[in-house]
Motif scaffolding. Structure first.
Motif, PDB file in Angstrom:
ATOM      1  N   ALA A   1       0.840  -1.200   0.000  1.00 40.68           N
ATOM      2  CA  ALA A   1       0.000   0.000   0.000  1.00 40.68           C
ATOM      3  C   ALA A   1       0.876   1.250   0.000  1.00 40.68           C
ATOM      4  N   GLY A   2       0.368   2.307  -0.636  1.00 38.50           N
ATOM      5  CA  GLY A   2       1.104   3.565  -0.633  1.00 38.50           C
ATOM      6  C   GLY A   2       2.301   3.581  -1.554  1.00 38.50           C
ATOM      7  N   ASN A   3       2.147   3.008  -2.767  1.00 40.18           N
ATOM      8  CA  ASN A   3       3.210   3.033  -3.759  1.00 40.18           C
ATOM      9  C   ASN A   3       2.684   3.581  -5.090  1.00 40.18           C
ATOM     10  N   LEU A   4       3.338   3.262  -6.197  1.00 42.34           N
ATOM     11  CA  LEU A   4       2.994   3.860  -7.492  1.00 42.34           C
ATOM     12  C   LEU A   4       2.496   2.827  -8.494  1.00 42.34           C
ATOM     13  N   LEU A   5       1.915   1.752  -8.037  1.00 40.25           N
ATOM     14  CA  LEU A   5       1.394   0.709  -8.919  1.00 40.25           C
ATOM     15  C   LEU A   5       0.118   1.213  -9.593  1.00 40.25           C
ATOM     16  N   SER A   6       0.116   1.212 -10.925  1.00 43.07           N
ATOM     17  CA  SER A   6      -0.987   1.841 -11.658  1.00 43.07           C
ATOM     18  C   SER A   6      -1.802   0.893 -12.525  1.00 43.07           C
ATOM     19  N   SER A   7      -1.365  -0.360 -12.694  1.00 41.41           N
ATOM     20  CA  SER A   7      -2.115  -1.285 -13.544  1.00 41.41           C
ATOM     21  C   SER A   7      -1.947  -2.713 -13.068  1.00 41.41           C
ATOM     22  N   LEU A   8      -2.895  -3.572 -13.475  1.00 42.61           N
ATOM     23  CA  LEU A   8      -2.836  -4.985 -13.119  1.00 42.61           C
ATOM     24  C   LEU A   8      -1.621  -5.670 -13.739  1.00 42.61           C
ATOM     25  N   GLN A   9      -1.163  -5.168 -14.877  1.00 39.75           N
ATOM     26  CA  GLN A   9      -0.001  -5.767 -15.533  1.00 39.75           C
ATOM     27  C   GLN A   9       1.235  -5.713 -14.645  1.00 39.75           C
ATOM     28  N   GLN A  10       1.308  -4.711 -13.781  1.00 39.76           N
ATOM     29  CA  GLN A  10       2.457  -4.589 -12.892  1.00 39.76           C
ATOM     30  C   GLN A  10       2.429  -5.624 -11.763  1.00 39.76           C
ATOM     31  N   LEU A  11       1.314  -6.350 -11.654  1.00 43.74           N
ATOM     32  CA  LEU A  11       1.191  -7.399 -10.647  1.00 43.74           C
ATOM     33  C   LEU A  11       1.313  -8.788 -11.255  1.00 43.74           C
ATOM     34  N   GLN A  12       1.447  -8.856 -12.562  1.00 35.97           N
ATOM     35  CA  GLN A  12       1.426 -10.128 -13.265  1.00 35.97           C
ATOM     36  C   GLN A  12       2.477 -11.100 -12.745  1.00 35.97           C
ATOM     37  N   GLY A  13       3.632 -10.589 -12.357  1.00 36.64           N
ATOM     38  CA  GLY A  13       4.700 -11.463 -11.878  1.00 36.64           C
ATOM     39  C   GLY A  13       4.359 -12.199 -10.599  1.00 36.64           C
ATOM     40  N   LEU A  14       3.376 -11.709  -9.852  1.00 36.10           N
ATOM     41  CA  LEU A  14       3.019 -12.333  -8.589  1.00 36.10           C
ATOM     42  C   LEU A  14       2.087 -13.532  -8.761  1.00 36.10           C
ATOM     43  N   THR A  15       1.516 -13.700  -9.943  1.00 35.17           N
ATOM     44  CA  THR A  15       0.537 -14.767 -10.148  1.00 35.17           C
ATOM     45  C   THR A  15       1.155 -16.159 -10.021  1.00 35.17           C
ATOM     46  N   GLY A  16       2.465 -16.264 -10.140  1.00 36.04           N
ATOM     47  CA  GLY A  16       3.126 -17.562 -10.021  1.00 36.04           C
ATOM     48  C   GLY A  16       3.495 -17.929  -8.591  1.00 36.04           C
ATOM     49  N   LEU A  17       3.196 -17.042  -7.633  1.00 34.41           N
ATOM     50  CA  LEU A  17       3.522 -17.303  -6.232  1.00 34.41           C
ATOM     51  C   LEU A  17       2.406 -18.135  -5.614  1.00 34.41           C
ATOM     52  N   ARG A  18       2.621 -19.438  -5.522  1.00 33.21           N
ATOM     53  CA  ARG A  18       1.571 -20.366  -5.091  1.00 33.21           C
ATOM     54  C   ARG A  18       1.239 -20.248  -3.607  1.00 33.21           C
ATOM     55  N   ARG A  19       2.119 -19.682  -2.805  1.00 37.52           N
ATOM     56  CA  ARG A  19       1.879 -19.605  -1.365  1.00 37.52           C
ATOM     57  C   ARG A  19       1.318 -18.252  -0.938  1.00 37.52           C
ATOM     58  N   LEU A  20       1.149 -17.337  -1.869  1.00 38.79           N
ATOM     59  CA  LEU A  20       0.652 -16.003  -1.533  1.00 38.79           C
ATOM     60  C   LEU A  20      -0.795 -16.082  -1.055  1.00 38.79           C
ATOM     61  N   GLU A  21      -1.060 -15.614   0.170  1.00 40.33           N
ATOM     62  CA  GLU A  21      -2.396 -15.673   0.754  1.00 40.33           C
ATOM     63  C   GLU A  21      -2.963 -14.300   1.090  1.00 40.33           C
ATOM     64  N   SER A  22      -2.114 -13.329   1.346  1.00 42.09           N
ATOM     65  CA  SER A  22      -2.572 -11.996   1.727  1.00 42.09           C
ATOM     66  C   SER A  22      -1.874 -10.941   0.886  1.00 42.09           C
ATOM     67  N   LEU A  23      -2.683 -10.066   0.269  1.00 45.19           N
ATOM     68  CA  LEU A  23      -2.136  -9.026  -0.608  1.00 45.19           C
ATOM     69  C   LEU A  23      -2.837  -7.708  -0.296  1.00 45.19           C
ATOM     70  N   ARG A  24      -2.051  -6.704   0.063  1.00 42.66           N
ATOM     71  CA  ARG A  24      -2.621  -5.394   0.388  1.00 42.66           C
ATOM     72  C   ARG A  24      -2.005  -4.313  -0.503  1.00 42.66           C
ATOM     73  N   LEU A  25      -2.893  -3.619  -1.231  1.00 45.17           N
ATOM     74  CA  LEU A  25      -2.476  -2.474  -2.039  1.00 45.17           C
ATOM     75  C   LEU A  25      -3.113  -1.184  -1.544  1.00 45.17           C
ATOM     76  N   SER A  26      -4.052  -1.312  -0.632  1.00 40.43           N
ATOM     77  CA  SER A  26      -4.745  -0.148  -0.097  1.00 40.43           C
ATOM     78  C   SER A  26      -4.952  -0.311   1.396  1.00 40.43           C
ATOM     79  N   SER A  27      -4.773   0.794   2.137  1.00 39.16           N
ATOM     80  CA  SER A  27      -4.977   0.803   3.582  1.00 39.16           C
ATOM     81  C   SER A  27      -5.694   2.094   3.958  1.00 39.16           C
ATOM     82  N   PRO A  28      -7.033   2.089   3.891  1.00 34.24           N
ATOM     83  CA  PRO A  28      -7.797   3.308   4.182  1.00 34.24           C
ATOM     84  C   PRO A  28      -7.498   3.883   5.562  1.00 34.24           C
ATOM     85  N   ALA A  29      -7.298   3.023   6.541  1.00 34.46           N
ATOM     86  CA  ALA A  29      -7.025   3.492   7.902  1.00 34.46           C
ATOM     87  C   ALA A  29      -5.753   4.330   7.950  1.00 34.46           C
ATOM     88  N   GLY A  30      -4.751   3.940   7.149  1.00 35.26           N
ATOM     89  CA  GLY A  30      -3.499   4.677   7.128  1.00 35.26           C
ATOM     90  C   GLY A  30      -3.415   5.704   6.019  1.00 35.26           C
TER      91      GLY A  30
END
Length: 264
Positions: A105-134
């Motif tokens: 959260a709180g970075n410059l990621l602007s498109s889904l294509q920039q996340l494409q590399g993470l799709t091969g991570l089979r153990r990934l369970e939690s992903l946060r790109l936004s934190s309204p509280a912060g």
């Protein structure tokens, strides 16, 4: 000359050095570092961080990091916090095969294509790109249907932006998604179109979903309850026998000797 070079490296502003890592962790060997917190140090260059090959937990939040290249060698990394930085690409993380939780959260990621590399991570369970509280987000999060697209892109992820989307507790997320979809279908002008839509609307959950269900006891609990009742009954019988024995003893001792027979 070597000592002077090390001092110069240590003094280099914004760069992670071996001296910094050893001072923060107390470890002499970088490969021995398992947990590392480098929050809010004004870092912009990850330097030798890639040499911490056994690192499992890493906090780089609130810095000025733009490139994650050195992280690609951290095969054991399971938890990563890079929130509040300047990251525009997560591609190096594609090699972190054990990554389970990522806070970006709180970075410059602007498109889904920039996340494409993470799709091969089979153990990934939690992903946060936004934190309204912060007050932290990414340009990508402003896109319409962002979370739905994220859920489809990462079917194995259970938690997105702190909300559970699969597994136990995910029903609320699904109901909210269905509600949003239904509201978007309403005509803005109302009238007959609204009446027709309401009449044809289908329930969000199956009939009887909210009905209370009787609690079921497992066979183990039933057997334990039965044994407890039997033991309790035996205790009551033993208590009754003990009372009878005491009563008999009291009656037997009820004959008191004549006080005049005592010799002083």
């Amino acid at each position: 000359m070597e000592a002077r070079g090390e001092k110069g490296e240590e003094a280099e502003a914004g760069r992670i050095t071996s001296q910094l890592l050893k001072a923060k962790t107390g470890e002499f060997d970088l490969e021995s570092i398992l947990l590392l917190k480098l929050r809010g140090l004004g870092l912009s260059d990850l330097g030798c961080l890639g040499e911490c090959s056994n690192l499992e937990w890493l906090d780089l939040s609130s810095n000025a990091i733009a490139h994650l290249g050195p992280l690609s060698s951290l095969k054991a990394l399971a938890v990563l916090n890079i929130s509040s930085n300047r990251v525009a690409s997560l591609e190096p993380l594609a090699h972190c095969e054990n990554l389970q939780s990522l806070n970006a959260a709180g970075n410059l990621l602007s498109s889904l294509q920039q996340l494409q590399g993470l799709t091969g991570l089979r153990r990934l369970e939690s992903l946060r790109l936004s934190s309204p509280a912060g007050g932290l987000s990414n340009p990508l999060c402003a896109s319409l249907g962002y979370r739905v697209a994220m859920a489809e892109m990462f079917p194995g992820v259970k938690v997105i932006d702190g909300e559970r989307i699969s597994g136990r507790g995910s029903e609320l997320y699904q109901l909210c998604k269905d509600l949003d979809s239904s509201l978007k279908r309403f005509p803005s002008g109302g009238g007959a179109g609204v009446t027709e839509l309401v009449g044809s609307a289908k329930p969000w959950v199956a009939e009887g979903y909210w009905d209370l269900r009787p609690a079921r006891r497992s066979s183990i609990v039933e057997e334990a309850y039965k044994q407890f009742s039997e033991v309790l009954q035996e205790c009551r019988e033993l208590s009754k026998r003990a009372d009878d024995t005491i009563s008999q003893a009291e009656r037997a001792l009820n004959i008191r000797p004549d006080s005049s027979s005592y010799v002083f």
